[in-house]
Design a protein around this motif. Structure first.
Motif, PDB file in Angstrom:
ATOM      1  N   ARG A   1       0.660  -1.183   0.009  1.00 22.53           N
ATOM      2  CA  ARG A   1      -0.009  -0.050   0.034  1.00 22.53           C
ATOM      3  C   ARG A   1       0.896   1.416  -0.012  1.00 22.53           C
ATOM      4  NH1 ARG A   1      -3.152  -3.158   3.638  1.00 22.53           N
ATOM      5  NH2 ARG A   1      -2.196  -2.013   5.577  1.00 22.53           N
TER       6      ARG A   1
ATOM      7  N   ILE B   1       2.078   2.055  -3.709  1.00 20.53           N
ATOM      8  CA  ILE B   1       0.883   2.392  -4.248  1.00 20.53           C
ATOM      9  C   ILE B   1       0.878   3.738  -3.939  1.00 20.53           C
ATOM     10  CG2 ILE B   1      -1.305   2.279  -4.901  1.00 20.53           C
ATOM     11  CD1 ILE B   1      -1.254  -0.727  -4.330  1.00 20.53           C
ATOM     12  N   ARG B   2       0.984   4.241  -2.691  1.00 22.64           N
ATOM     13  CA  ARG B   2       0.657   5.590  -2.382  1.00 22.64           C
ATOM     14  C   ARG B   2       1.838   6.454  -3.008  1.00 22.64           C
ATOM     15  NH1 ARG B   2      -1.135   3.590   2.351  1.00 22.64           N
ATOM     16  NH2 ARG B   2       0.827   3.689   3.191  1.00 22.64           N
TER      17      ARG B   2
ATOM     18  N   LYS C   1       1.469   6.930  -6.674  1.00 23.27           N
ATOM     19  CA  LYS C   1       0.266   7.695  -7.022  1.00 23.27           C
ATOM     20  C   LYS C   1       0.550   9.303  -6.933  1.00 23.27           C
ATOM     21  CE  LYS C   1      -4.358   8.537  -5.227  1.00 23.27           C
ATOM     22  NZ  LYS C   1      -4.282   9.930  -4.578  1.00 23.27           N
TER      23      LYS C   1
ATOM     24  N   SER D   1      -4.533   7.267 -10.343  1.00 22.62           N
ATOM     25  CA  SER D   1      -5.567   6.939  -9.292  1.00 22.62           C
ATOM     26  C   SER D   1      -4.837   5.890  -8.604  1.00 22.62           C
ATOM     27  CB  SER D   1      -6.679   6.276 -10.127  1.00 22.62           C
ATOM     28  OG  SER D   1      -6.596   5.239 -10.479  1.00 22.62           O
ATOM     29  N   TYR D   2      -5.550   5.378  -7.405  1.00 22.18           N
ATOM     30  CA  TYR D   2      -4.797   4.556  -6.440  1.00 22.18           C
ATOM     31  C   TYR D   2      -4.985   3.089  -7.280  1.00 22.18           C
ATOM     32  CZ  TYR D   2      -4.115   1.582  -2.280  1.00 22.18           C
ATOM     33  OH  TYR D   2      -3.258   0.871  -1.341  1.00 22.18           O
ATOM     34  N   THR D   3      -6.278   2.799  -7.873  1.00 18.95           N
ATOM     35  CA  THR D   3      -5.942   1.756  -8.779  1.00 18.95           C
ATOM     36  C   THR D   3      -5.244   1.498  -9.700  1.00 18.95           C
ATOM     37  OG1 THR D   3      -8.552   1.510  -8.015  1.00 18.95           O
ATOM     38  CG2 THR D   3      -7.785   0.089  -9.825  1.00 18.95           C
TER      39      THR D   3
ATOM     40  N   ALA E   1      -2.234   2.932 -10.038  1.00 20.76           N
ATOM     41  CA  ALA E   1      -0.906   2.808  -9.572  1.00 20.76           C
ATOM     42  C   ALA E   1      -0.634   1.390  -9.071  1.00 20.76           C
ATOM     43  CB  ALA E   1      -0.803   4.018  -8.416  1.00 20.76           C
ATOM     44  N   GLY E   2      -1.681   0.824  -8.365  1.00 17.32           N
ATOM     45  CA  GLY E   2      -1.649  -0.534  -7.943  1.00 17.32           C
ATOM     46  C   GLY E   2      -1.618  -1.544  -9.103  1.00 17.32           C
TER      47      GLY E   2
END
Length: 225
Positions: free
Chosen positions: A12, A15-16, A19, A25-27, A29-30
């Motif tokens: 997480r 990902i942040r 981002k 977006s978070y999604t 980037a993930g």
């Protein structure tokens, strides 16, 4: 359970960071991190974020592991020239095999061989005619000796041929022979002429004066005999 929770937190955090860096977006980037380099699934999530003792670090300094699967050659070259060094107990952030964490000195040094381990501290373009040639710089964590080694990376060119018949260095890749190309990003490569390392004064223009024939001291250094 603890290992899984730790991995989730690291994922997480990675990902942040992406981002914030890319504006995705978070999604998105993930998903990008999940597909990075086609081997991300096998990468320890802890290597996708800074270590707890690393501060003021941006995502580019994490190296190739955080690149998206569709990274351009320029992005890969930048990642290869910009990662932050780590101590010998941690995996190097360069993309290829290197001498990081190997013992200083030579096998034939015998009992006099330094027990210290090498730290891979830098990698930069090392040629004028081949975009595959890089230079690796190592520093011994024990005695402080500096070692420079040439390496060929066909999968990570630092530039490309241009219509004029020359080579264009990729953006954000520092080449010691093309100083005007470098951006002022605060990076100090040191002096490639006199060997002064980053943060140390260049001595190229110093008057050598009369030095000591035994220790070589003189000029700004003085005799050490």
């Amino acid at each position: 359970m603890t290992t899984s929770s730790s991995s989730d937190r690291s994922r997480r955090r990675a990902i942040r960071m992406r981002k914030a860096e890319t504006g995705e977006s978070y999604t998105a980037a993930g998903r990008a991190l999940a597909g990075a380099g086609s081997t991300t699934a096998t990468i320890d999530p802890a290597l996708l974020v800074p270590y707890p003792d690393e501060t003021n670090m941006d995502v580019d300094e994490l190296g190739w592991r955080v690149l998206p699967a569709d990274a351009t050659p320029a992005q890969r070259a930048h990642a290869e020239a910009y990662w932050r060094p780590v101590n010998p107990a941690r995996p190097c952030r360069c993309c290829g095999s290197c001498l990081h964490a190997t013992q200083c000195g030579r096998d034939d040094d015998g009992k006099d061989r330094c027990p210290g381990l090498l730290i891979h501290v830098d990698r930069y373009p090392g040629g004028l005619f081949s975009v595959n040639d890089w230079e690796d710089v190592y520093e011994c964590a024990g005695c402080g000796a500096v070692l420079t080694v040439s390496v060929e990376l066909p999968a990570v060119p630092w530039g490309e041929a241009n219509p004029a018949g020359g080579i264009t260095v990729y953006d954000k890749v520092r080449h010691p022979n093309f100083p005007d190309h470098d951006e002022d990003d605060g990076y100090d490569p040191g002096c490639f002429e006199c060997g002064a390392r980053a943060g140390y004064r260049c001595t190229c223009d110093d008057d050598p004066q009369d030095g000591c024939e035994e220790c070589g001291g003189g000029g700004p250094y003085g005799c050490n005999c």
